[in-house]
Design an enzyme around this catalytic site. Structure first.
Site, PDB file in Angstrom:
ATOM      1  N   ASP A 211      -2.527 -37.335   2.267  1.00  0.00           N
ATOM      2  CA  ASP A 211      -3.228 -38.060   3.319  1.00  0.00           C
ATOM      3  C   ASP A 211      -3.448 -37.094   4.498  1.00  0.00           C
ATOM      4  O   ASP A 211      -2.949 -35.959   4.502  1.00  0.00           O
ATOM      5  CB  ASP A 211      -2.456 -39.324   3.737  1.00  0.00           C
ATOM      6  CG  ASP A 211      -3.394 -40.372   4.340  1.00  0.00           C
ATOM      7  OD1 ASP A 211      -4.500 -40.010   4.798  1.00  0.00           O
ATOM      8  OD2 ASP A 211      -3.025 -41.564   4.380  1.00  0.00           O
TER       9      ASP A 211
HETATM   10  C1  NOJ Z   1      -5.800 -41.784   6.754  1.00  0.00           C
HETATM   11  C2  NOJ Z   1      -5.624 -43.004   5.924  1.00  0.00           C
HETATM   12  O1  NOJ Z   1      -4.244 -43.310   5.789  1.00  0.00           O
HETATM   13  C3  NOJ Z   1      -6.233 -42.920   4.546  1.00  0.00           C
HETATM   14  O2  NOJ Z   1      -6.177 -44.182   3.940  1.00  0.00           O
HETATM   15  C4  NOJ Z   1      -7.630 -42.405   4.608  1.00  0.00           C
HETATM   16  O3  NOJ Z   1      -8.180 -42.362   3.322  1.00  0.00           O
HETATM   17  C5  NOJ Z   1      -7.610 -41.047   5.262  1.00  0.00           C
HETATM   18  N1  NOJ Z   1      -7.093 -41.147   6.609  1.00  0.00           N
HETATM   19  C6  NOJ Z   1      -8.988 -40.386   5.302  1.00  0.00           C
HETATM   20  O4  NOJ Z   1      -9.811 -41.011   6.201  1.00  0.00           O
END
Ligand code: NOJ
Length: 711
Positions: free
Chosen positions: A259
């Site tokens: 993430d």
């Molecule tokens: C953080 C989020 O937790 C995740 O779900 C998302 O896909 C990513 N950012 C990318 O935007």
């Protein structure tokens, strides 16, 4: 083809390989923009040349922009390897359908698949290759703002929905789905986003892991690790989780991505003292792509020189990335399906609006109705639509390219549907979460008095739930509560339409509400869907995908809790002195404009041999005077087991439609698979002994039947 990739790999320098397993925001790559952006150097600690050298990008799309970024990238890339474009297409790209928690409430996997197929069609025309969806994190705590992104609290329902979403996103073969957040991100302590997850292996395996596995079995091309620590270890560097469980035990050999900035956060967690340590832990765990930090780019060369990491490990990660690029066709055509003209004509086309509208209709839940609904569209002369959300398109936090002006709020939709009625609007009060002030209320009350029907639109605005949007208190604002009380006093023929991304606590206000509709965040076509529902063009069929608690003090509250030794509500029982254990509305609950009677279940035999199956059936009759659909739900309890089992668990469901007075026999096959759990032996297996089975239209069950599993 494999040869082709290996030849390509053989030509690449270590730096070029590391670029393939690094991802950054497209704005940093954008032609001409990177000079102005005060980002890459500070945020990623990268030089501009390094920023250009990445293998994929996130949250940037639109055919025109994608083509120009890709061109610029290829101009600079010595190996001519195109970028993969990834994006959060969570509940629609431009045509926004209801949030996933609402989709769960539809209990309609075919419809959910259709929604994702539509989003996928739009996004590939906009140049996106991978969606960061489905998000399948099981959730038991409505304080957590990301409830809105999951399909709810139930393992079985989540598995069904996870499969449907992967099928929908990947059906055309033009896009890849990335299942997230691995693992157990939804269990964040105290409902605070990004917080600790501490969970026994058996609870993890019984409840939390199955939906990720279901998505993978359905062919998901990617997995995203979660931000949280799981039993002490941040997921991106958790070797047991990623290498041993996901890869070795489940056989997942495709891409694992972290993430956002999660590699570097292993340092902030206190798990890695340096960024070098972050890179080492992540590569040993076999997490392939690093999102939005640069530990791999900057630290792997030293780790290889020191002999702590081998170039072979890097090659494996790079090959996984190249394989996906090849599979999607990017290596042959870097622009793939990106097409500005088609993007314009397909996004928001009538077919897509119809799917989004149907999804909003089928996921809305009728929670209460004391002879208010449906409003009579032929009789209604004057209709008041009141409240802070009375004329807003309620899209939900992850609405991607969706815009408010793409849809209608309830006021405009009702006005359009009933051109001969007089439809009035009043805001009533401020929309803020902590609004106490109710200034324009008298206008709303006066309006309610002079109208035949009142629609009162309250709840949470789009950004009150979603990532980082935890809440400690889940009540409606004081201003909204006052508005409801005063308006209902002025006109009893009022329906409260609740917009929200999570269960709210409605105990203080529920007795004042004559009719209550849970609309969630219904998306682009939400206004039209609600107009159809409230005036009876369409019947309600949604059922709660998550329990509505009576109080925040009951959280975590979910229907499939483990049995206790003192289940009774009395002194020295497992109870509260100041309120019942039961929630305000249980999982699986939802009313309709008609009623259904379900007979006591009949079972084909009292015993079932391991490896065999039996059938349990009920008659379901529509006892009202309208056609309608209901969700017939099968629950099972393992009466005595080597480890204590939940009071009941959903194991199957069927959504059926019946005309007035029509009845239908609904049968379920009980299989050994349904009876399996992570036993005291540390295996998924069914244990011999007795089981109780119920069939009901909510998780409030009665009249079970028993059978025994025998050798
Ligand atoms: C953080 C989020 O937790 C995740 O779900 C998302 O896909 C990513 N950012 C990318 O935007």
């Amino acid at each position: 083809m494999i040869m082709k990739l290996e030849n390509l790999l053989a030509k690449m320098t270590l730096e070029q390989k590391l670029a393939q397993i690094s991802q950054c925001n497209a704005v940093y790559l954008h032609v001409g923009a990177s000079d102005d952006v005060t980002g890459p150097e500070q945020e990623l600690s990268l030089k501009k040349e390094e920023v250009v050298a990445v293998g994929s990008t996130l949250n940037y799309s639109g055919a025109k922009e994608m083509i120009s970024i890709q061109k610029e990238h290829l101009h600079n890339d010595p190996n001519q390897i195109p970028l993969l474009f990834m994006m959060d297409v969570i509940h629609g790209y431009r045509t926004v359908y209801p949030i996933p928690l609402a989709l769960g409430a539809s209990f309609d996997t075919a419809l959910v698949e259709e929604c994702c197929e539509m989003a996928s069609e739009e996004m590939v025309l906009g140049g996106v290759h991978v969606t960061f969806a489905p998000m399948v994190d099981l959730v038991r705590d409505p304080r957590w703002g990301r409830c809105m992104e999951t399909t709810g609290e139930d393992t079985y329902l989540n598995c069904e929905m996870a499969r449907a979403m992967v099928r929908g996103f990947q059906k055309s073969g033009k896009a890849a789905a990335c299942v997230k957040h691995f693992a157990a991100y939804g269990q964040a302590e105290a409902g605070r986003d990004y917080n600790t997850t501490d969970i026994s292996e058996r609870t993890l395996r019984d409840f939390y892991l199955p939906a990720y596995q279901a998505a993978i079995d359905e062919g998901a091309e990617m997995v995203m690790t979660s931000f949280n620590i799981l039993n002490g270890i941040p997921s991106s560097g958790n070797k047991w989780l990623v290498k041993e469980l996901l890869r070795d035990e489940w056989g997942f050999d495709k891409i694992v991505i972290s993430d956002y900035n999660a590699f570097r956060e292993m340092h902030i967690h206190g798990y890695c003292a340096t960024e070098k340590d972050c890179a080492e832990k992540a590569i040993q765990a076999t997490t392939d792509i690093e999102m939005m930090s640069a530990c791999y780019l900057q630290q792997i060369p030293t780790l290889i020189a020191e002999g702590k990491v081998s170039e072979k490990q890097i090659d494996e990660a790079v090959l996984r990335v190249l394989r996906l690029k090849e599979k999607l066709g990017l290596l042959d055509n870097p622009y793939l399906y990106a097409d500005e003209e088609q993007e314009m004509s397909v996004c928001l086309c009538e077919k897509h609006r119809e799917i989004a509208r149907r999804a909003a209709e089928k996921s809305a839940v009728l929670l209460k109705n004391e002879n208010v609904l449906p409003f009579d569209k032929n009789k209604a002369k004057r209709i008041a639509v009141i409240g802070p959300f009375a004329d807003k398109t309620m899209l939900g936090q992850w609405h991607c390219h969706g815009r408010e002006e793409d849809g209608l709020g309830v006021f405009s939709a009702v006005k359009r549907m009933l051109p001969n009625a007089e439809v009035f609007f009043a805001q009533g009060c401020d929309e803020k979460i902590n609004a106490t002030d109710c200034e324009p209320i008298s206008e709303a009350v006066e309006l309610a008095k002079k109208c035949d029907d009142v629609i009162l639109c309250v709840g949470e605005d789009t950004y009150m739930s979603g990532e980082g949007m935890s809440r400690a208190e889940l009540r409606l604002s004081k201003a909204q509560q006052t508005l409801i009380r005063e308006v209902v006093k002025a006109n009893q023929n009022t329906v409260v339409v609740l917009f929200c991304g999570r269960p709210l606590v409605l105990t203080d206000i529920i007795d004042d509400i004559p009719a209550l509709v849970l609309a969630w965040q219904p998306g682009t076509e939400g206004g039209n869907a609600l107009a159809n529902l409230l005036f009876g063009n369409v019947n309600f069929s949604g059922k709660l995908s998550m329990t509505f608690p009576r109080s925040e003090g009951q959280i975590p509250i979910y229907y499939n809790s483990y049995r206790t030794g003192r289940p009774f509500e009395a002194p020295y029982g497992s109870w509260y002195q100041d309120m019942p254990n039961a929630p305000l509305y249980p999982f699986g609950y939802g009313l309709s404009y008609t009623s259904f009677a379900i007979s006591k279940p009949e079972i084909s035999a009292d015993t079932m041999k391991i490896g065999e199956s039996l059938t349990v059936s009920v008659d379901v009759r529509n006892t009202g005077d309208r056609s309608g659909e209901t969700v017939v739900q099968l629950y099972i309890c393992d009466d005595y087991a080597s480890l204590v089992r939940p009071v009941k668990e959903l194991k199957a469901y069927q959504k059926i439609g019946l005309k007035p007075n029509e009845s239908k026999k609904v049968s379920f096959e009980i299989t050994e698979e349904m009876l399996k759990f992570w036993t005291a032996n540390g295996k998924f297996e069914a244990e011999i002994g007795s089981f109780t089975v119920w069939i009901s239209d909510s998780s409030n069950v009665k009249d079970g039947v028993k059978f025994s599993l025998i050798n």
